[in-house]
Scaffold this active site. Structure first.
Site, PDB file in Angstrom:
ATOM      1  N   ASP A  78      -2.498  -1.340  -3.728  1.00  0.00           N
ATOM      2  CA  ASP A  78      -2.525   0.173  -4.378  1.00  0.00           C
ATOM      3  C   ASP A  78      -1.402   1.261  -4.281  1.00  0.00           C
ATOM      4  OD1 ASP A  78      -3.684   2.265  -4.381  1.00  0.00           O
ATOM      5  OD2 ASP A  78      -5.059   2.195  -2.354  1.00  0.00           O
ATOM      6  N   TYR A  92       0.724  -1.319   0.057  1.00  0.00           N
ATOM      7  CA  TYR A  92       0.118  -0.341   0.433  1.00  0.00           C
ATOM      8  C   TYR A  92       0.992   0.798  -0.127  1.00  0.00           C
ATOM      9  CZ  TYR A  92      -3.288   3.378   2.024  1.00  0.00           C
ATOM     10  OH  TYR A  92      -4.539   4.585   1.507  1.00  0.00           O
ATOM     11  N   HIS A 117     -12.340   1.897  -4.331  1.00  0.00           N
ATOM     12  CA  HIS A 117     -11.571   0.719  -4.889  1.00  0.00           C
ATOM     13  C   HIS A 117     -12.804  -0.093  -5.620  1.00  0.00           C
ATOM     14  CE1 HIS A 117      -7.394   2.881  -4.616  1.00  0.00           C
ATOM     15  NE2 HIS A 117      -8.188   3.073  -3.505  1.00  0.00           N
TER      16      HIS A 117
END
Length: 260
Positions: A148, A105, A251
């Site tokens: 991500d 992330y 998302h």
């Protein structure tokens, strides 16, 4: 044996536990990598009753957090705190077939794309540089990187290349940093290898009153693989409809299948 992997920024795993359950039930993926879990590890819900009896995670209260849920046996092989931010942004696990899964992330970087004015933007660039340096020092093999990454690198990964050139997540300096990180590990963008042409998004802002109709998306979520296993990947897809579920994450899950 083939296995299907999904990556999803869930934006609070406890708040959206029911959505995780729906995704696991409907898709039956073998491995699910979550980001922005926003929970200490001990409070991350268990999904063992659905067959996901294996899990590794790094957590924080109300912020960051990454987890790998799996039907397949796996062992944790570490986590990086790049740039010593003290953030739970990476965890890695190895499957029994020897494939290592890295779940990242990357920092979002704030709103101003200038490290002199915005400390968070500098942290994002430094984090990517640290990832790059780690891959140069420890060349990955039989590895998958998902997460991500908070950057939409290609012109067709955003709704308007021209309008987003000065917007964090698509600025040239971020794209260049991500390209260096990718090159350092010889990572292959599995999603784009499968879907080489056309607009492709995995994130739509909460700020849009009608995200689906406006369709001002960005592809911030990625699945990469090292060259020794990238050819085994296929069936990449983004589950856009999940963005339309009740009280969703901003998302959508990104999936790929590997014949390994």
């Amino acid at each position: 044996m083939p296995f299907t992997l999904a990556t999803w920024n869930i934006n609070s795993v406890r708040l959206r536990e029911s959505l995780v359950r729906d995704l696991l039930t409907q898709t039956g993926v073998d491995v699910l990598c979550l980001q922005e879990c926003k929970s200490p590890v001990e409070k991350i819900p268990s999904f063992a009753d659905l067959g996901y009896g294996h899990a590794v995670a790094r957590g924080q209260k109300g912020y960051n957090g990454v987890a790998i849920l799996s039907k397949l046996p796996l062992e944790e092989v570490g986590a990086h705190d790049h740039v010593a931010l003290g953030h739970a942004r990476h965890v890695a696990a190895r499957l029994e077939n020897g494939v290592t899964i890295h779940n990242y992330y990357v920092p979002a970087g704030g709103d101003v794309p200038d490290r002199a004015q915005n400390e968070k933007f500098g942290q994002k660039l430094d984090y990517l540089t640290a990832m790059r340096d780690d891959f140069r020092a420890n060349r990955p093999e039989r590895a998958i990187l998902v997460g991500d990454l908070n950057i939409a690198p290609r012109e067709d990964d955003v709704w308007s290349h021209k309008q987003l050139l000065k917007v964090v997540s698509h600025t040239p300096v971020e794209v260049a940093h991500l390209a260096e990180t990718q090159e350092a590990g010889s990572w292959i963008d599995v999603t784009r290898a499968d879907i080489p042409e056309g607009q492709l998004y995995s994130w739509w802002s909460y700020r849009s009153p009608d995200w689906d109709a406006a369709d001002k998306g960005r592809r911030l979520d990625h699945v990469w693989a090292t060259p020794d296993i990238a050819n085994a990947a296929h069936s990449s897809r983004i589950l856009r409809h999940v963005r339309g579920w009740e009280k969703p994450s901003d998302h959508a899950p990104v999936l790929a299948t590997f014949d390994l």
